[in-house]
Design an enzyme around this catalytic site. Structure first.
Site, short mmCIF file in Angstrom:
data_model
loop_
_atom_site.label_atom_id
_atom_site.label_comp_id
_atom_site.label_asym_id
_atom_site.label_seq_id
_atom_site.Cartn_x
_atom_site.Cartn_y
_atom_site.Cartn_z
N LYS A 151 55.64 10.83 38.86
CA LYS A 151 54.73 9.53 38.93
C LYS A 151 55.84 9.53 40.66
CE LYS A 151 51.10 7.21 38.03
NZ LYS A 151 50.32 5.55 37.33
N LYS A 192 47.87 24.16 31.44
CA LYS A 192 47.51 23.85 29.97
C LYS A 192 46.32 22.51 30.58
CE LYS A 192 49.23 19.30 28.11
NZ LYS A 192 49.20 18.64 28.47
N LYS A 244 42.96 16.47 29.68
CA LYS A 244 42.26 15.31 30.99
C LYS A 244 41.88 15.30 32.07
CE LYS A 244 41.69 13.50 26.57
NZ LYS A 244 42.85 12.03 26.15
#
Ligand code: ADP
Ligand code: TRP
Length: 319
Positions: free
Chosen positions: A110, A189, A192
């Site tokens: 991030k 991979k 979500k």
């Protein structure tokens, strides 16, 4: 052996979650003291809608029960129902070097992208360490992406022990070779966050559709192909026994087949594999009271264990 693991209620569970983590929960609940929980405190770092978080938490409890987590064997609970762990988290925070957390990938990614991060995301691994150390866990079944967090947990425990004596057991991650990193529909991979998942409790028709849309290369049908490294083959292997896997591997090496054929075989295998869990899910969904009772009972057992460990840690550190 004492086994512990958690999953965040951030959305519906997918094949990666099942084959890397949940399948291990079910195997390891047999003959071990086991603790499995829904990490709603961790999910607060991303889910900002109370209604959604509440619904996801109940859904995940039902999913785990339907897949075979057995409340007669394992302790199943919701993370926030055990406040002792949050208190332990503070104690551990005082033994955690900033540099250790600065290197953790969730925060680092991030930061590198210039996205502002909050302190919850930064200290996420310390709460995870408290989750694990608070139950004296020896073994933590997870997918590969969580191994770094378990290394941090060991480092934090080691620092605390160094200062205050042998308070904590150093846990080990348990990762399955064939499901350390389950690929998604795009070959990356499954996650979500990447929009490439196939959910375990997806209606079967929708699941078949997703399987048929798995990305493949454009090599001609007749060309022999190497099964190793092919994500479609990797997914198929998760559902079948060795004999079926070898049969499919031989077909790849021989060539003369279409990927559509493999996808149909995968969809059939996945459907057969998850159909019983879909039926059990219906039963639990019709009885949410029963699920609440299971979680309440789990929380009271979990609090007892975490309370003992917290007492030990407080005493050792002079609180
Ligand atoms: P997601 O990455 O989809 O948000 P979670 O972070 O909730 O998944 O992960 C829950 C568990 O499932 C963890 O043990 C994690 O390591 C495992 N896991 C998630 N995705 C995969 C994957 N594609 N392959 C292997 N394990 C996975
Ligand atoms: N961080 C884990 C994940 O995203 C969830 C988690 C929280 C966990 N606490 C844990 C996993 C303790 C294992 C042990 O998947």
């Amino acid at each position: 052996m004492r086994v512990l693991s958690g999953i965040q209620p951030t959305g519906r569970i997918h094949w990666g979650n099942y084959f890397a983590a949940i399948r291990q929960y079910i195997d390891l609940q047999q003959g071990n003291e086991s603790y499995y929980f829904i990490a709603n405190l961790h999910a607060l770092t991303t889910v900002r809608e109370p209604k959604v978080l509440r619904q996801n938490t109940l859904d995940l409890a039902i999913d785990l029960l339907a897949l075979g987590v057995d409340p007669g064997k394992a302790t199943l609970f919701v993370q926030s129902d055990v406040p002792e762990v949050s208190e332990l988290c503070w104690l551990l925070m005082t033994s955690t070097p900033m540099g250790l957390l600065e290197r953790c990938h969730a925060y680092k990614d991030k930061k590198d992208k210039g996205i502002p991060a909050d302190a919850g995301l930064f200290t996420y691994p310390v709460l995870m360490a408290a989750d694990i150390l608070g139950y004296d866990a020896d073994v933590v079944p997870v997918g590969q992406d969580q191994v770094q967090h378990i290394e941090v947990c060991r480092d934090v425990a080691d620092k605390f022990n160094h200062a205050f004596g042998e308070v904590f057991i150093l846990p080990k991650a348990k990762v399955l070779d064939n499901a350390a990193k389950v690929p998604g529909t795009d070959g990356e991979k499954m996650s979500k966050s990447y929009n490439n998942t196939i959910e375990v409790f997806e209606p079967l028709k929708a699941m078949r559709k997703k399987v048929m849309r798995i990305a493949t290369d454009s090599r001609p049908m007749e060309q022999p192909k190497e099964p190793e490294g092919d994500h479609l083959f990797q997914l198929y292997s998760l559902f079948v026994d060795d004999a079926k896997r070898e049969e499919m591997a031989a077909l790849y090496r021989r060539g003369g087949f279409g990927y559509g054929q493999v996808k149909t075989a995968l969809a059939d295998a996945a459907e057969a594999f998850f159909t019983p869990a879909h039926a059990r899910r219906e039963e639990y969904s019709a009885n949410p009271k029963r699920v609440e009772e299971i979680l309440a009972d789990g929380a009271s057992r979990a609090r007892k264990k975490a309370g003992d460990v917290l007492k030990r840690a407080k005493k050792a550190s002079g609180l």
